[in-house]
Structure formats: structure tokens, C-alpha cells
Design an enzyme around this catalytic site. Structure first.
Site, short mmCIF file in Angstrom:
data_model
loop_
_atom_site.label_atom_id
_atom_site.label_comp_id
_atom_site.label_asym_id
_atom_site.label_seq_id
_atom_site.Cartn_x
_atom_site.Cartn_y
_atom_site.Cartn_z
N HIS A 125 -58.09 -19.25 59.01
CA HIS A 125 -58.79 -18.05 59.48
C HIS A 125 -57.77 -17.18 60.18
CE1 HIS A 125 -62.67 -19.73 58.47
NE2 HIS A 125 -62.34 -20.83 59.11
N CYS B 283 -57.56 -13.67 56.17
CA CYS B 283 -57.83 -12.29 56.57
C CYS B 283 -56.63 -11.75 57.35
CB CYS B 283 -59.09 -12.21 57.43
SG CYS B 283 -60.60 -12.67 56.53
#
Length: 142
Positions: free
Chosen positions: A22, A64
Site C-alpha cells: 500500500h 498507489c
């Protein structure tokens, strides 16, 4: 550090460093409890360079805001690419309905397809790699 955790590389080694998790602006989280920042990554690669632990290195980040993770890499011989720019998300390619999680992200899926097609001794370039078209679905509008 135990010998099993050592990367047995030298100045003639070509290294592929693949990171996923993440991400956010300049960081990557592993399983929601460990984190590495862009400066930490840049410092680690810098130490590898000083100790002559690689000749060339390719850093691939699939998360991301992936491209912000390699903003502090200054060591020579390093190419880096990622799945998304600052402010962008990275999306799953498909999920396993039996276990209820995504099994691979789109960037990794298409990167693997491309890399599997390269023969040993190929003259393939990073320019060709990043120019490979893929059929990513657009995210739904907000």
C-alpha cells in the site's frame, strides 16, 4: 544478519528489486505494519552502490503513487519504474473469489506478460517496456 538474508551479489550483478504493498506520497507499507520511505530506499541502494553490491539495478514499484517511492534514489546504474504517479491509484487486475482478495495488480500482470516474452540475450530496452500498450480498464468515475 543470518546468511540466508544476505543478497550474494557483487559489482557485476544485475538486480531486479520489485516492491508492492500500500503506497502513498514517498512511502510503501508492507501488510499494514511495516513501512519504507523513499529516503530509506535511496539510502539502502546508495549503501549497496558504495559496497559494490550491484552493477545495474531495475527497481519496479506497484502501489498507489508508486513513482514517488524512487524519488530519492541517486545512485548510478539504477533504472526505476512504477505503476502510478503522485496522486494516482494502482488497481488490481483480477481477484480470487474463493479467498476474496486481489491476486495480482494490473501493472504487475502486464509487466510479467512482457518479461516472459523476452529471450535470454535479448536487446530489449526499458523504452520498449514502458511503451508496451495494455488494455487497462479505466476506473469508475467518482
Amino acid at each position: 544478519m543470518p546468511p540466508s538474508k544476505h543478497l550474494l551479489s557483487d559489482a557485476s550483478s544485475n538486480i531486479l528489486l520489485y516492491l508492492t504493498g500500500h503506497g502513498g506520497d514517498g512511502f510503501l507499507k508492507f501488510q499494514d505494519n511495516e513501512e519504507i520511505g523513499s529516503r530509506d530506499l535511496g539510502d539502502a541502494i546508495g549503501q549497496m552502490y558504495e559496497k559494490r553490491r550491484y552493477g545495474r539495478m531495475l527497481v519496479m514499484v506497484d502501489t498507489c503513487q508508486a513513482n514517488t517511492l524512487y524519488q530519492d534514489i541517486w545512485s548510478p546504474g539504477v533504472l526505476a519504474t512504477g505503476s502510478s504517479k503522485l496522486g494516482e491509484n494502482s488497481y488490481a487486475h483480477h481477484s480470487d473469489m474463493d479467498i476474496g482478495v486481489a491476486v495480482i495488480d494490473s501493472f504487475t500482470h502486464y509487466a510479467l506478460q512482457y518479461l516472459k516474452g523476452i529471450e535470454p540475450g535479448s536487446n530489449a530496452t526499458m523504452q520498449e517496456f514502458v511503451g508496451v500498450p495494455c488494455s487497462l480498464p479505466l476506473p469508475p468515475p467518482p
